[in-house]
Structures are given as structure tokens and as C-alpha cells.
Enzyme design. Structure first.
Site, PDB file in Angstrom:
ATOM      1  N   TYR A  70     -10.194  23.041  -8.302  1.00 33.77           N
ATOM      2  CA  TYR A  70     -11.000  21.864  -8.617  1.00 33.77           C
ATOM      3  C   TYR A  70     -11.860  22.155  -9.839  1.00 33.77           C
ATOM      4  O   TYR A  70     -12.843  22.882  -9.776  1.00 33.77           O
ATOM      5  CB  TYR A  70     -11.900  21.491  -7.435  1.00 33.77           C
ATOM      6  CG  TYR A  70     -11.175  21.099  -6.175  1.00 33.77           C
ATOM      7  CD1 TYR A  70      -9.817  20.765  -6.183  1.00 33.77           C
ATOM      8  CD2 TYR A  70     -11.842  21.060  -4.958  1.00 33.77           C
ATOM      9  CE1 TYR A  70      -9.166  20.406  -5.019  1.00 33.77           C
ATOM     10  CE2 TYR A  70     -11.193  20.691  -3.787  1.00 33.77           C
ATOM     11  CZ  TYR A  70      -9.854  20.372  -3.825  1.00 33.77           C
ATOM     12  OH  TYR A  70      -9.201  20.014  -2.662  1.00 33.77           O
ATOM     13  N   PHE A 219      -7.584  12.154   2.343  1.00 34.07           N
ATOM     14  CA  PHE A 219      -7.273  10.773   1.945  1.00 34.07           C
ATOM     15  C   PHE A 219      -7.403   9.801   3.116  1.00 34.07           C
ATOM     16  O   PHE A 219      -6.421   9.197   3.553  1.00 34.07           O
ATOM     17  CB  PHE A 219      -5.874  10.668   1.333  1.00 34.07           C
ATOM     18  CG  PHE A 219      -5.710  11.382   0.027  1.00 34.07           C
ATOM     19  CD1 PHE A 219      -6.763  11.501  -0.860  1.00 34.07           C
ATOM     20  CD2 PHE A 219      -4.492  11.952  -0.320  1.00 34.07           C
ATOM     21  CE1 PHE A 219      -6.612  12.174  -2.071  1.00 34.07           C
ATOM     22  CE2 PHE A 219      -4.322  12.623  -1.524  1.00 34.07           C
ATOM     23  CZ  PHE A 219      -5.388  12.735  -2.399  1.00 34.07           C
ATOM     24  N   PRO A 220      -8.625   9.602   3.658  1.00 31.68           N
ATOM     25  CA  PRO A 220      -8.794   8.693   4.796  1.00 31.68           C
ATOM     26  C   PRO A 220      -8.426   7.246   4.488  1.00 31.68           C
ATOM     27  O   PRO A 220      -8.181   6.466   5.410  1.00 31.68           O
ATOM     28  CB  PRO A 220     -10.279   8.818   5.131  1.00 31.68           C
ATOM     29  CG  PRO A 220     -10.919   9.366   3.901  1.00 31.68           C
ATOM     30  CD  PRO A 220      -9.886  10.241   3.267  1.00 31.68           C
ATOM     31  N   LEU A 221      -8.344   6.892   3.205  1.00 31.15           N
ATOM     32  CA  LEU A 221      -7.917   5.538   2.838  1.00 31.15           C
ATOM     33  C   LEU A 221      -6.714   5.582   1.905  1.00 31.15           C
ATOM     34  O   LEU A 221      -6.473   4.643   1.148  1.00 31.15           O
ATOM     35  CB  LEU A 221      -9.070   4.768   2.168  1.00 31.15           C
ATOM     36  CG  LEU A 221     -10.231   4.379   3.080  1.00 31.15           C
ATOM     37  CD1 LEU A 221     -11.307   3.645   2.282  1.00 31.15           C
ATOM     38  CD2 LEU A 221      -9.760   3.511   4.236  1.00 31.15           C
ATOM     39  N   GLY A 222      -5.921   6.657   1.950  1.00 28.42           N
ATOM     40  CA  GLY A 222      -4.775   6.791   1.058  1.00 28.42           C
ATOM     41  C   GLY A 222      -3.481   6.328   1.689  1.00 28.42           C
ATOM     42  O   GLY A 222      -3.290   6.410   2.894  1.00 28.42           O
ATOM     43  N   PHE A 224      -2.132   3.305   1.994  1.00 24.87           N
ATOM     44  CA  PHE A 224      -2.080   2.013   2.674  1.00 24.87           C
ATOM     45  C   PHE A 224      -1.226   1.022   1.886  1.00 24.87           C
ATOM     46  O   PHE A 224      -1.302   0.956   0.661  1.00 24.87           O
ATOM     47  CB  PHE A 224      -3.496   1.416   2.811  1.00 24.87           C
ATOM     48  CG  PHE A 224      -4.304   1.961   3.940  1.00 24.87           C
ATOM     49  CD1 PHE A 224      -4.639   1.166   5.024  1.00 24.87           C
ATOM     50  CD2 PHE A 224      -4.753   3.285   3.928  1.00 24.87           C
ATOM     51  CE1 PHE A 224      -5.404   1.663   6.068  1.00 24.87           C
ATOM     52  CE2 PHE A 224      -5.511   3.785   4.961  1.00 24.87           C
ATOM     53  CZ  PHE A 224      -5.840   2.974   6.032  1.00 24.87           C
ATOM     54  N   THR A 225      -0.427   0.213   2.584  1.00 23.11           N
ATOM     55  CA  THR A 225       0.244  -0.921   1.949  1.00 23.11           C
ATOM     56  C   THR A 225      -0.775  -2.057   1.835  1.00 23.11           C
ATOM     57  O   THR A 225      -1.805  -2.058   2.523  1.00 23.11           O
ATOM     58  CB  THR A 225       1.432  -1.404   2.794  1.00 23.11           C
ATOM     59  OG1 THR A 225       0.925  -1.944   4.030  1.00 23.11           O
ATOM     60  CG2 THR A 225       2.399  -0.266   3.091  1.00 23.11           C
ATOM     61  N   PRO A 226      -0.517  -3.035   0.979  1.00 24.02           N
ATOM     62  CA  PRO A 226      -1.446  -4.180   0.896  1.00 24.02           C
ATOM     63  C   PRO A 226      -1.687  -4.849   2.243  1.00 24.02           C
ATOM     64  O   PRO A 226      -2.812  -5.228   2.564  1.00 24.02           O
ATOM     65  CB  PRO A 226      -0.751  -5.115  -0.095  1.00 24.02           C
ATOM     66  CG  PRO A 226       0.043  -4.199  -0.974  1.00 24.02           C
ATOM     67  CD  PRO A 226       0.526  -3.104  -0.055  1.00 24.02           C
ATOM     68  N   LEU A 227      -0.626  -4.974   3.058  1.00 26.12           N
ATOM     69  CA  LEU A 227      -0.770  -5.598   4.364  1.00 26.12           C
ATOM     70  C   LEU A 227      -1.681  -4.778   5.267  1.00 26.12           C
ATOM     71  O   LEU A 227      -2.541  -5.306   5.990  1.00 26.12           O
ATOM     72  CB  LEU A 227       0.602  -5.784   5.010  1.00 26.12           C
ATOM     73  CG  LEU A 227       0.635  -6.554   6.339  1.00 26.12           C
ATOM     74  CD1 LEU A 227       0.138  -7.984   6.140  1.00 26.12           C
ATOM     75  CD2 LEU A 227       2.052  -6.563   6.909  1.00 26.12           C
TER      76      LEU A 227
END
Length: 294
Positions: A70, A219-222, A224-227
Site C-alpha cells: 500500500y 470490499f463490503p460493498l464490492g 454488486f449488480t445494479p439490481l
């Protein structure tokens, strides 16, 4: 600055977990975002980065995740500047097995000489004689890839026997690689991508929980599809919460061996994440959220 650091706080969301003989808060902090854009170079606001690390420690967070790649070498040096000398309650988990190229890529670096160099570089930059936990990063930037980890993992086992590493883990690994690592030496954690929408490791998480091994999702929000994003946003709106709060709270409820390492470069956002992870979820909420990933 050790006087600013609290002992592991059971008041943080999720309480605590034991990595081998190390007690850490289940709510940790991931330092990746403290480096510059694209995780390259120094932060635009160095004082702000130092403040975030001290805020994390002040909140009682005792699990900080980092890597020599990093920056490279930026976040480790920031951690040392902000928190050294470290109190006994604070534990730093780092990764080896990948470096940065001049284009911002993450090429593998898992030859024995690469790993020995990386461990010694981590020790130098963090100001430590022994690294608490070292994860072997496998696969590539696209995710886990099949193949034996024996040679690189055995190199880390040798470094542990030399006293340079206390505990071992694996990252970006397939279930087969996790099993192979366990057959070679004990591991205390697995760090993979996992969230409401990306549920490939459901079975692995349960197996690790039975063995007392931590699972650390990134990646707690990685992924995802738009739906799926729309479904999560709808739940968050109903609960008067942010999607990140819902995602973190769900992860803590998913299994007791899940440790969180959300990252941020903002002290305000750090406090929001801590508060958000305490969001109460009903059985109906959990059922609805589980359906997002199925």
C-alpha cells in the site's frame, strides 16, 4: 502516542475474537485508503491520515490491517508514525505476496526471496521485531486462482520459526488453498472478498468458524449488480441507515468469526462506520438481505 490507545473494547460492534493468542476487536480498521489515489504514493492530507489512525486506536480498535504494497510502504510508515510505540493490546495484520508496479498493478511476488524481503521490509517500516499476523496473498487482482501455495507458504512458516512472524493467514484464496495451508501449518485467519452480494465463501466461513479461524471479508460493498444495489438501498432507506451500515451490520451477524476491516481516510467516516455496524437487524431484515446474494 501509546497513551491515546485503549485496550480492546468489547463496546465496539461485535465484541472481540482471538487470533491464535491475540485478542482483537471484531470491528477493525483497514489502512489501505490512507495512501494516495489508487493506493499509490503519499496521502494528500498526511495529518488527516495520522489523525484517522489515532482515532481508530482511541475508539478501542485493536486490529489494524495493512500491507507493504500500500503506497508502496506508505501506510506502514504512517502507522508507525501515528501509533509507535504500540501498546500490547494493538495488533497489526499485514500481507505479503504482491507488489506494486509503476502502472499501479499488483503483480505477484511469491518467490521465497520476495517473501523474505517483504517480511523484513514490513518489520522495518512498522518498527517491529515480530509481525503479529502475516497473510499470504494469493491469486491476482481479478480474484483467487487455483494452484498450490506450498512453496510460498512454507517460506512464511520458516520465517515464523525464526521468530519474525507470530501467526499466519491466507488472503484471496480458494477453499482448496485454505485446506492446503492448514495441512502445512496452523492459520488464524482467511481474508477474502465477501459481502451481501458476493457469497462464494458461505460454506468456507462456516467451516472456519467450527475450527476457531477468523474470516476477514474485504470490499463490503464490492461486486454488486445494479439490481442488488437497488435492493440494498431500499432496505437501508427503510431502516434510515446507509448501505454501508447495513452491509457491515449484516456481516457481523453472518457469523461470529467474521472480523471487519472497513477503511476510510476520514475520522468522521470512521465514527460513522463504527456506529453503523451497530445497526439492529430484525429476522425479517436478515431474510430480505440474505435474498440479495441468492
Amino acid at each position: 502516542m501509546s497513551e491515546t490507545v485503549n485496550t480492546p473494547s468489547a463496546a465496539l460492534p461485535g465484541g472481540t475474537w482471538t487470533l491464535g493468542d491475540l485478542t482483537v476487536t471484531r470491528f477493525g480498521y483497514g489502512a489501505m485508503q490512507l495512501a494516495g489515489p489508487g493506493v499509490m504514493g503519499p496521502p494528500a492530507d498526511r495529518d488527516g491520515a495520522i489523525a484517522v489512525l489515532r482515532e481508530a486506536a482511541g475508539l478501542g480498535i485493536s486490529h489494524i490491517d495493512t500491507a507493504g504494497a500500500y503506497g508502496p510502504r506508505v501506510t506502514n510508515r504512517l502507522i508507525r508514525e501515528a501509533l509507535h510505540p504500540y501498546p500490547e493490546s494493538l495488533h497489526i495484520v499485514t500481507k505479503v505476496g504482491a507488489v506494486r508496479d509503476q502502472h499501479g498493478g499488483w503483480p505477484p511476488a511469491r518467490q521465497p526471496k520476495d517473501l523474505r524481503h517483504a517480511v523484513r521490509e514490513n518489520l522495518e517500516d512498522l518498527g517491529l521485531d515480530t509481525l503479529d499476523v502475516v497473510n499470504l496473498r494469493l491469486g491476482d487482482a481479478r480474484g483467487p486462482r487455483p494452484g498450490s501455495l506450498a512453496e510460498p507458504f512454507e517460506t512464511l512458516v520458516e520465517l515464523r520459526q525464526q521468530g519474525l512472524i507470530r501467526h499466519l493467514g491466507v488472503s484471496n484464496a480458494t477453499p482448496e488453498q485454505v485446506a492446503e495451508a492448514q495441512a502445512i501449518a496452523p492459520i488464524v485467519c482467511v481474508q477474502n472478498m465477501f459481502n451481501l452480494a458476493y457469497r462464494q465463501d458461505d460454506e468456507l466461513i462456516d467451516e472456519l468458524a467450527d475450527k476457531g479461524i477468523a474470516y476477514v471479508p474485504f470490499f463490503p460493498l464490492g461486486g454488486f449488480t445494479p439490481l442488488q444495489s437497488t435492493a440494498l438501498s431500499a432496505v437501508a432507506t427503510r431502516l434510515n441507515a446507509t448501505p454501508m451500515s447495513v452491509a457491515l451490520a449484516w456481516l457481523l451477524r453472518r457469523s461470529p468469526n467474521i472480523l471487519l476491516i472497513p477503511g476510510t481516510s476520514s475520522t468522521a467516516h470512521l465514527r460513522e462506520n463504527v456506529a453503523g455496524a451497530q445497526l439492529p437487524l430484525s429476522d425479517e431484515d436478515l431474510t430480505e438481505l440474505d435474498n440479495i446474494g441468492h
